[in-house]
Design a protein around this motif. Structure first.
Motif, mmCIF file in Angstrom:
data_model
loop_
_atom_site.group_PDB
_atom_site.id
_atom_site.type_symbol
_atom_site.label_atom_id
_atom_site.label_comp_id
_atom_site.label_asym_id
_atom_site.label_seq_id
_atom_site.Cartn_x
_atom_site.Cartn_y
_atom_site.Cartn_z
ATOM 1 N N ASP A 188 0.866 -1.181 0.000
ATOM 2 C CA ASP A 188 0.000 0.000 0.000
ATOM 3 C C ASP A 188 0.899 1.226 0.000
ATOM 4 O OD1 ASP A 188 -1.817 1.998 0.292
ATOM 5 O OD2 ASP A 188 -2.746 1.240 2.124
ATOM 6 N N ASN A 189 1.002 1.858 -1.160
ATOM 7 C CA ASN A 189 1.876 3.024 -1.287
ATOM 8 C C ASN A 189 1.152 4.332 -0.977
ATOM 9 O OD1 ASN A 189 0.261 3.310 -3.538
ATOM 10 N ND2 ASN A 189 1.911 3.014 -5.029
ATOM 11 N N GLY A 190 -0.104 4.224 -0.510
ATOM 12 C CA GLY A 190 -0.867 5.421 -0.198
ATOM 13 C C GLY A 190 -1.383 6.136 -1.434
ATOM 14 N N LEU A 205 -8.903 13.102 -3.945
ATOM 15 C CA LEU A 205 -8.996 12.437 -5.248
ATOM 16 C C LEU A 205 -9.595 11.042 -5.124
ATOM 17 C CD1 LEU A 205 -8.516 12.700 -8.249
ATOM 18 C CD2 LEU A 205 -6.201 11.796 -7.919
ATOM 19 N N GLN A 206 -9.248 10.327 -4.068
ATOM 20 C CA GLN A 206 -9.832 9.003 -3.859
ATOM 21 C C GLN A 206 -11.352 9.081 -3.778
ATOM 22 O OE1 GLN A 206 -7.716 7.756 -0.326
ATOM 23 N NE2 GLN A 206 -6.411 6.347 -1.478
ATOM 24 N N GLU A 207 -11.861 10.072 -3.044
ATOM 25 C CA GLU A 207 -13.315 10.209 -2.897
ATOM 26 C C GLU A 207 -13.973 10.557 -4.234
ATOM 27 O OE1 GLU A 207 -15.054 9.492 -0.258
ATOM 28 O OE2 GLU A 207 -13.332 9.114 1.057
ATOM 29 N N ALA A 208 -13.381 11.519 -4.959
ATOM 30 C CA ALA A 208 -13.942 11.919 -6.248
ATOM 31 C C ALA A 208 -13.891 10.770 -7.249
ATOM 32 C CB ALA A 208 -13.179 13.125 -6.791
ATOM 33 N N ASP A 209 -12.766 10.069 -7.267
ATOM 34 C CA ASP A 209 -12.588 8.954 -8.194
ATOM 35 C C ASP A 209 -13.579 7.830 -7.902
ATOM 36 O OD1 ASP A 209 -10.628 7.631 -10.278
ATOM 37 O OD2 ASP A 209 -10.875 6.145 -8.688
ATOM 38 N N ALA A 210 -13.811 7.557 -6.610
ATOM 39 C CA ALA A 210 -14.751 6.496 -6.226
ATOM 40 C C ALA A 210 -16.161 6.827 -6.701
ATOM 41 C CB ALA A 210 -14.723 6.298 -4.714
ATOM 42 N N ILE A 211 -16.581 8.082 -6.555
ATOM 43 C CA ILE A 211 -17.906 8.498 -7.037
ATOM 44 C C ILE A 211 -17.990 8.308 -8.552
ATOM 45 C CG2 ILE A 211 -19.403 10.511 -7.398
ATOM 46 C CD1 ILE A 211 -18.420 11.522 -4.636
ATOM 47 N N ARG A 270 -6.536 3.503 -5.186
ATOM 48 C CA ARG A 270 -7.895 4.027 -5.145
ATOM 49 C C ARG A 270 -8.532 3.736 -3.789
ATOM 50 N NH1 ARG A 270 -9.637 2.491 -11.397
ATOM 51 N NH2 ARG A 270 -9.423 4.617 -12.167
ATOM 52 N N LYS A 271 -9.664 4.362 -3.527
ATOM 53 C CA LYS A 271 -10.331 4.249 -2.237
ATOM 54 C C LYS A 271 -10.620 2.787 -1.886
ATOM 55 C CE LYS A 271 -14.375 5.830 0.375
ATOM 56 N NZ LYS A 271 -15.662 6.557 0.318
ATOM 57 N N ASP A 272 -10.187 2.361 -0.709
ATOM 58 C CA ASP A 272 -10.425 1.019 -0.152
ATOM 59 C C ASP A 272 -9.791 -0.089 -0.981
ATOM 60 O OD1 ASP A 272 -11.971 2.209 1.855
ATOM 61 O OD2 ASP A 272 -13.824 2.001 0.694
ATOM 62 N N GLU A 273 -8.945 0.269 -1.952
ATOM 63 C CA GLU A 273 -8.410 -0.741 -2.858
ATOM 64 C C GLU A 273 -7.503 -1.739 -2.151
ATOM 65 O OE1 GLU A 273 -6.770 -0.821 -7.408
ATOM 66 O OE2 GLU A 273 -6.125 0.830 -6.146
ATOM 67 N N PHE A 274 -6.705 -1.268 -1.221
ATOM 68 C CA PHE A 274 -5.764 -2.170 -0.541
ATOM 69 C C PHE A 274 -6.511 -3.303 0.150
ATOM 70 C CE2 PHE A 274 -3.013 -3.170 3.219
ATOM 71 C CZ PHE A 274 -1.951 -3.710 2.510
ATOM 72 N N GLU A 275 -7.531 -2.956 0.917
ATOM 73 C CA GLU A 275 -8.283 -3.983 1.665
ATOM 74 C C GLU A 275 -9.066 -4.905 0.733
ATOM 75 O OE1 GLU A 275 -7.232 -0.579 4.087
ATOM 76 O OE2 GLU A 275 -8.439 -0.701 2.243
ATOM 77 N N LEU A 276 -9.715 -4.316 -0.274
ATOM 78 C CA LEU A 276 -10.550 -5.117 -1.178
ATOM 79 C C LEU A 276 -9.720 -6.088 -2.006
ATOM 80 C CD1 LEU A 276 -13.009 -2.340 -2.426
ATOM 81 C CD2 LEU A 276 -13.554 -4.238 -0.889
ATOM 82 N N VAL A 277 -8.599 -5.595 -2.545
ATOM 83 C CA VAL A 277 -7.763 -6.451 -3.386
ATOM 84 C C VAL A 277 -7.082 -7.527 -2.547
ATOM 85 C CG1 VAL A 277 -5.705 -6.496 -4.850
ATOM 86 C CG2 VAL A 277 -7.415 -4.710 -5.162
ATOM 87 N N LEU A 278 -6.611 -7.159 -1.381
ATOM 88 C CA LEU A 278 -5.968 -8.128 -0.499
ATOM 89 C C LEU A 278 -6.929 -9.261 -0.163
ATOM 90 C CD1 LEU A 278 -3.163 -8.359 0.776
ATOM 91 C CD2 LEU A 278 -4.088 -7.295 2.839
ATOM 92 N N ASP A 279 -8.188 -8.902 0.108
ATOM 93 C CA ASP A 279 -9.198 -9.907 0.434
ATOM 94 C C ASP A 279 -9.459 -10.831 -0.757
ATOM 95 O OD1 ASP A 279 -11.324 -10.910 2.321
ATOM 96 O OD2 ASP A 279 -12.611 -10.300 0.638
ATOM 97 N N SER A 280 -9.538 -10.245 -1.959
ATOM 98 C CA SER A 280 -9.820 -11.075 -3.139
ATOM 99 C C SER A 280 -8.673 -12.037 -3.420
ATOM 100 C CB SER A 280 -10.089 -10.190 -4.365
ATOM 101 O OG SER A 280 -8.934 -9.484 -4.755
ATOM 102 N N TYR A 281 -7.434 -11.609 -3.179
ATOM 103 C CA TYR A 281 -6.286 -12.489 -3.403
ATOM 104 C C TYR A 281 -6.290 -13.656 -2.415
ATOM 105 C CZ TYR A 281 -3.890 -9.419 -6.744
ATOM 106 O OH TYR A 281 -3.530 -8.691 -7.848
ATOM 107 N N LYS A 282 -6.657 -13.372 -1.161
ATOM 108 C CA LYS A 282 -6.689 -14.450 -0.169
ATOM 109 C C LYS A 282 -7.737 -15.486 -0.530
ATOM 110 C CE LYS A 282 -4.785 -11.761 3.657
ATOM 111 N NZ LYS A 282 -5.039 -11.033 4.926
ATOM 112 N N HIS A 283 -8.859 -15.041 -1.115
ATOM 113 C CA HIS A 283 -9.887 -15.981 -1.552
ATOM 114 C C HIS A 283 -9.418 -16.817 -2.741
ATOM 115 C CE1 HIS A 283 -12.651 -13.607 0.971
ATOM 116 N NE2 HIS A 283 -13.413 -14.679 0.931
ATOM 117 N N MET A 284 -8.389 -16.357 -3.439
ATOM 118 C CA MET A 284 -7.832 -17.125 -4.561
ATOM 119 C C MET A 284 -6.799 -18.140 -4.089
ATOM 120 S SD MET A 284 -7.475 -13.796 -7.055
ATOM 121 C CE MET A 284 -6.281 -14.496 -8.180
ATOM 122 N N GLY A 285 -6.530 -18.185 -2.797
ATOM 123 C CA GLY A 285 -5.608 -19.167 -2.246
ATOM 124 C C GLY A 285 -4.146 -18.785 -2.343
#
Length: 509
Positions: A247-249, A408-414, A252-267
């Motif tokens: 997570d380089n800061g 920018l994260q908030e605007a981009d997410a919208i 996109r908004k919430d991307e670190f948590e969401l992507v990390l979770d999806s990778y763990k579900h992929m084993g």
């Protein structure tokens, strides 16, 4: 042994497009510079000679010895390739009276010739040349003409050597795919067995043999390429693959948590690292885009190297390098001067002492997605828009601060959420919001404001090499603008970018 077609590159802007058209016919091909191609073995079924920005009459024109292939393998010369074969083998190429560029129609077609089988009369083709083939050697026969180009296509009698003055690889050549099919399947005898499933099976077997019980570290980004590379490596070496998601800061908004979770579900065996502050500290005070890129690249390598050292006895670095990156790095003109500093093919500092493994370095982006689909990877990852390596740092013009990133994260997410809700996200090649270093006067309630501007960018493209701006519905743009201004503190104006590439680029920095 995987059969293949070799494409010799003389510097044409369309060379990659030739390769894409060949691959679309389920035939494997490789692009090599005309002056640095591999030894020809039994796997090579034919050779295509690309176009070129050069004229065969120039002193510094690209030269190669075609006689070593003539009569031994089928050859198709395209534009410059056709002119070269004609000019240096008893014919003559002269400047055209007018530069022939654009659509033309084949007025004469020799349908008895296998190259032109099933090409209809008056077929539209695309010309792009300043020279013309004025005469041919006695053993050359004209097999197609337009009203202004007598030698639009020729055949060398008693051989499987052909030349065409037009470009079959561009969509403006309506029957170009049929001509390529005729050459590749009927003349070269290709089996059309190149497919995602065969690639997966072969690649996993090769990775198992190459890596054995060695450990591999791979930096995941949440994008298509690194994700598909990770799953292929996981199938080959299992838990010996150690994935790192930083997570380089600048995600996109919430991307670190969401992507990390999806990778763990992929084993996948994955570790997430929060390094936001290290990147923000390195970016403090920087406004030049290239300096920002270099700072991000340096810190990423430092963070990645620290994490890699925590894996005992790691020997390999996995990368999601794809074929266009490889082509760019070994192009006829050498590595492009415009290649961005964060996008190095196989590039890593000497101090890391790791060997590089790149399981996707023979694939184009659309082929990577097809392989990912065959591997069962989450469609949300495969369909994700391209996202720049430096992240939002090059979508925030000027200095980077945590406050600007959050805005920018908030605007981009919208923006992105509205594209998804409207059903247009998958029709767009790439979309994102850009934070501009511009303040403008606004009125919110009874108060005047002096806040920043966000620009929305959305483009259509096949491969990112060229792009056109998306004609999003006005109602959708109005809804997005209204939501951003009402919900993102610090923004009081939204604009939409209607520039195409070229002359603009997709990203702003």
């Amino acid at each position: 042994m995987q059969e293949k077609i070799l494409i010799l590159d003389f510097g044409s802007q369309f060379t990659q497009l030739i390769a894409r058209r060949v691959r679309e016919l389920r035939i494997y091909c490789e692009i090599h510079p005309f002056n640095n191609f591999p030894e020809i073995d039994g796997s090579v079924k034919g050779i295509i000679l690309s176009g070129s920005p050069y004229s065969v009459r120039q002193d510094d024109a690209p030269h190669f010895d075609f006689r070593k292939f003539h009569g031994k393998l089928p050859i198709l010369g395209v534009c410059y390739g056709a002119q070269y074969l004609a000019h240096f083998n008893g014919g003559e190429v002269l400047p055209s009276s007018t530069r022939e560029y654009g659509r033309a129609n084949l007025q004469y077609i020799n349908h008895d010739n296998p190259l032109l089988k099933m090409i209809p009369a008056d077929s539209q083709v695309w010309m792009s040349h300043g020279d013309t083939i004025a005469s041919l050697a006695d053993d050359y026969e004209v097999i197609a003409s337009t009203d202004s180009v007598r030698v639009a296509a020729y055949h060398v009698r008693g051989s499987q050597t052909y030349g065409i003055q037009f470009h079959p690889e561009v969509t403006h050549s309506v029957d170009g795919s049929q001509l390529l099919h005729n050459f590749l399947v009927d003349i070269c005898g290709c089996a059309q067995d190149w497919a995602p499933d065969s690639f997966i099976e072969t690649t996993i077997a090769q990775l198992k043999e190459k890596l054995g019980n060695d450990k591999v570290v791979l930096g995941l980004s949440g994008g298509v390429d690194s994700s598909v590379a990770a799953v292929l490596l996981h199938h080959a070496i299992g838990a010996n693959l150690h994935c790192i998601f930083v997570d380089n800061g600048l995600l996109r908004k919430d991307e670190f948590e969401l992507v990390l979770d999806s990778y763990k579900h992929m084993g996948l065996n994955i570790r997430g690292i929060d390094a936001k502050q290290r990147f923000y500290d390195a970016l403090a005070g920087l406004t030049d885009p290239e300096k920002k890129r270099k700072a991000i690249g340096r810190v990423f390598i430092e963070v990645f190297d620290d994490a890699a050292h925590e894996v005992q006895d790691v020997k390999w670095l996995g990368q999601g390098t794809i074929y266009p990156d490889v082509i760019e790095s070994v192009s006829v003109k050498g590595p492009s001067a415009t290649i961005k500093s964060h996008h190095n093919v196989g590039g890593l500092p000497d101090f890391m002492k790791l060997k590089v493994v790149e399981p996707l370095n023979t694939l184009f982006k659309d082929e990577v997605r097809n392989v990912g689909k065959a591997l069962g990877i989450d469609p949300n990852i495969l369909g994700r828009h391209p996202f720049p390596g430096p992240g939002l740092a090059i979508r925030i013009l000027g200095e980077i601060t945590p406050e600007k990133v959050q805005i920018l994260q908030e605007a981009d997410a919208i923006y992105i959420n509205n594209l998804r809700a409207a059903g247009v996200y998958d029709k767009v090649w790439q979309a994102g919001a850009i934070y501009l270093p511009v303040q403008s006067v606004g009125v919110m309630g009874d108060e005047r404001t002096y806040e920043n501007v966000v620009c929305l960018r959305a483009v259509e493209s096949l491969d990112g090499m060229t792009a056109d701006w998306c004609h999003l519905p006005y109602e959708l743009l109005a809804k997005i603008s209204n939501e951003i201004i009402n919900n993102v503190k610090g923004i009081n104006r939204v604009v939409y970018d209607i520039s195409s590439k070229p002359p603009a680029t997709i990203e702003w920095e």
